[in-house]
Write a protein that holds these residues in place. Structure first.
Motif, PDB file in Angstrom:
ATOM      1  N   ASP A  56       0.973  -1.174   0.125  1.00 28.34           N
ATOM      2  CA  ASP A  56       0.101  -0.003   0.088  1.00 28.34           C
ATOM      3  C   ASP A  56       0.788   1.154   0.042  1.00 28.34           C
ATOM      4  O   ASP A  56       0.542   2.228  -0.427  1.00 28.34           O
ATOM      5  CB  ASP A  56      -0.973   0.050   1.051  1.00 28.34           C
ATOM      6  N   SER A  57       1.975   1.152   0.628  1.00 30.92           N
ATOM      7  CA  SER A  57       2.917   2.259   0.582  1.00 30.92           C
ATOM      8  C   SER A  57       3.597   2.442  -0.883  1.00 30.92           C
ATOM      9  O   SER A  57       3.446   3.548  -1.339  1.00 30.92           O
ATOM     10  CB  SER A  57       4.127   1.888   1.628  1.00 30.92           C
ATOM     11  N   SER A  83       2.036   1.909  -3.548  1.00 27.59           N
ATOM     12  CA  SER A  83       0.993   2.597  -4.508  1.00 27.59           C
ATOM     13  C   SER A  83       0.891   3.784  -4.339  1.00 27.59           C
ATOM     14  O   SER A  83       0.265   4.428  -5.176  1.00 27.59           O
ATOM     15  CB  SER A  83      -0.258   1.550  -4.088  1.00 27.59           C
ATOM     16  N   GLN A  84       1.434   4.628  -3.273  1.00 28.19           N
ATOM     17  CA  GLN A  84       1.228   6.071  -3.108  1.00 28.19           C
ATOM     18  C   GLN A  84       2.542   6.631  -3.695  1.00 28.19           C
ATOM     19  O   GLN A  84       2.325   7.881  -3.798  1.00 28.19           O
ATOM     20  CB  GLN A  84       1.413   6.149  -1.390  1.00 28.19           C
ATOM     21  N   ILE A  85       3.531   6.113  -4.284  1.00 29.38           N
ATOM     22  CA  ILE A  85       4.794   6.932  -4.737  1.00 29.38           C
ATOM     23  C   ILE A  85       5.008   6.429  -6.201  1.00 29.38           C
ATOM     24  O   ILE A  85       5.244   5.196  -6.310  1.00 29.38           O
ATOM     25  CB  ILE A  85       5.821   6.794  -3.855  1.00 29.38           C
ATOM     26  N   THR A  86       5.372   7.516  -6.925  1.00 30.30           N
ATOM     27  CA  THR A  86       5.810   7.227  -8.277  1.00 30.30           C
ATOM     28  C   THR A  86       7.364   7.823  -8.353  1.00 30.30           C
ATOM     29  O   THR A  86       7.700   9.169  -7.961  1.00 30.30           O
ATOM     30  CB  THR A  86       5.117   7.764  -9.335  1.00 30.30           C
ATOM     31  N   THR A 115      -0.087   8.471  -8.928  1.00 31.17           N
ATOM     32  CA  THR A 115       0.157   8.536  -7.398  1.00 31.17           C
ATOM     33  C   THR A 115      -0.038   9.764  -6.698  1.00 31.17           C
ATOM     34  O   THR A 115       0.353  10.988  -7.486  1.00 31.17           O
ATOM     35  CB  THR A 115       1.359   7.609  -7.004  1.00 31.17           C
ATOM     36  N   PRO A 116      -0.417  10.009  -5.375  1.00 27.31           N
ATOM     37  CA  PRO A 116      -0.531  11.225  -4.801  1.00 27.31           C
ATOM     38  C   PRO A 116       0.842  11.648  -4.266  1.00 27.31           C
ATOM     39  O   PRO A 116       0.832  13.102  -4.002  1.00 27.31           O
ATOM     40  CB  PRO A 116      -1.045  10.661  -3.570  1.00 27.31           C
ATOM     41  N   PHE A 117       1.945  10.780  -4.389  1.00 29.64           N
ATOM     42  CA  PHE A 117       3.234  11.185  -4.091  1.00 29.64           C
ATOM     43  C   PHE A 117       4.391  10.919  -5.150  1.00 29.64           C
ATOM     44  O   PHE A 117       4.044  10.089  -5.963  1.00 29.64           O
ATOM     45  CB  PHE A 117       3.718  10.652  -2.609  1.00 29.64           C
ATOM     46  N   LEU A 141       7.348   8.688   3.858  1.00 32.44           N
ATOM     47  CA  LEU A 141       5.912   8.704   4.186  1.00 32.44           C
ATOM     48  C   LEU A 141       5.455   9.079   5.671  1.00 32.44           C
ATOM     49  O   LEU A 141       4.494   9.756   6.019  1.00 32.44           O
ATOM     50  CB  LEU A 141       5.138   7.460   3.773  1.00 32.44           C
ATOM     51  N   SER A 176       4.174  15.927  -2.389  1.00 34.32           N
ATOM     52  CA  SER A 176       2.822  15.528  -2.961  1.00 34.32           C
ATOM     53  C   SER A 176       2.457  16.100  -4.239  1.00 34.32           C
ATOM     54  O   SER A 176       3.083  17.039  -4.623  1.00 34.32           O
ATOM     55  CB  SER A 176       2.059  15.739  -1.885  1.00 34.32           C
TER      56      SER A 176
END
Length: 290
Positions: A5-6, A8-11, A82-84, A103, A162
């Motif tokens: 899940d972490s 998936s938040q960052i590209t 992603t959000p970040f 994060l 972000s």
């Protein structure tokens, strides 16, 4: 290990320019399955890069002209979902736990606009950006902080932010072709919230090896370094930017110690870049229809 899940938040967004010597190590240092966008600024297609991107399931964007670092980062960010975002140099590698720590920093410092991990050079020594030529000397930090600390400027080797913050400042200034785009982005982000240095997150940066070294490369980089410095200093109100660049170039070129072909090419390029700004103010000479 970083949780899915972490991830998936960052590209991770990286801009390449003949960077095959370092990109495999950078990609191999990332957690498995992490979204990656590679923006290739080399005008000719490289089958080896295409194969590498496929191996790591990275999204490859090819530009037919070298748009510059900031414009390349903007193309990569636009493709991210992603959000970040982590803007990471191709000659950098990420240590285990880096992304989790960043994060966690987002949770600890909700007012912050962007973050730098602790950066180590190729020999394992701490590499820290103490000041910016766009800021007064009083904004200098004397040493790399040992604890989470607000800083006046971020190093472009690894900037974590972000998407919301990045979009609010309009991304990188595409009028800056190469160099000082990180300083400029930092100063604009700092108007939204603190810039934080997070020493518990670690990146290794083999500075200057994202592109092969040669007199031609040295002249090219120095030319754009001078242009970008002058453009950014004019933008941020620094007095007499051309004069300082021209004087430094001349002092170096007349030095009896200037024996290296690569160093001489560097300062010839630096001087040429400075004089070229009398025509256009140092704005990027490359434009794209996209």
């Amino acid at each position: 290990m970083m949780q899915a899940d972490s991830i998936s938040q960052i590209t991770v967004v990286t801009v390449a320019y003949h960077s095959m010597a370092v990109l495999p190590d950078m990609l191999g240092s990332l957690p498995e399955g992490m979204p990656v966008v590679i923006v290739d600024n080399a005008p000719e297609a490289d089958p080896a890069l295409e194969a590498l991107a496929q191996k790591f399931s990275a999204h490859l964007i090819r530009n037919t002209v070298n748009l510059g670092f900031g414009a390349g980062c903007n193309r990569g960010a636009a493709a991210a979902q992603t959000p970040f975002l982590m803007f990471l140099n191709p000659d950098a590698t990420v240590e285990a736990g880096c992304f989790e720590t960043l994060l966690e920093a987002v949770e600890c410092y909700p007012q912050a606009s962007a973050f730098n991990p602790r950066t180590l050079d190729g020999k394992g020594r701490v590499s820290f950006k103490r000041r910016s030529n766009l800021l007064p000397d009083r904004k200098r930090i004397s040493a790399a902080p040992a604890v989470d600390t607000e800083v006046p400027v971020l190093s472009g080797a690894a900037i974590f932010t972000s998407r919301e913050m990045f979009d609010r400042v309009g991304g990188f200034d595409e009028d800056i072709f190469l160099y000082y785009e990180d300083d400029d982005l930092s100063l604009r982000l700092s108007q939204l919230g603190p810039l934080m240095h997070i020493p518990g997150a670690v990146v290794r940066h083999n500075d200057g090896h994202s592109t092969a070294r040669s007199p031609v490369t040295a002249r090219f980089k120095a030319y754009h370094l001078a242009r970008s410095r002058i453009f950014a200093q004019i933008k941020h109100g620094v007095p007499r930017p051309r004069l300082s660049v021209i004087l430094r170039s001349l002092v170096q070129l007349v030095s009896p110690l200037m024996l290296s072909r690569r160093k001489r090419a560097k300062y010839v390029g630096y001087l040429a870049g400075a004089f070229s700004t009398f025509k256009d103010g140092g704005k990027s000479e490359v434009k794209s229809d996209t």
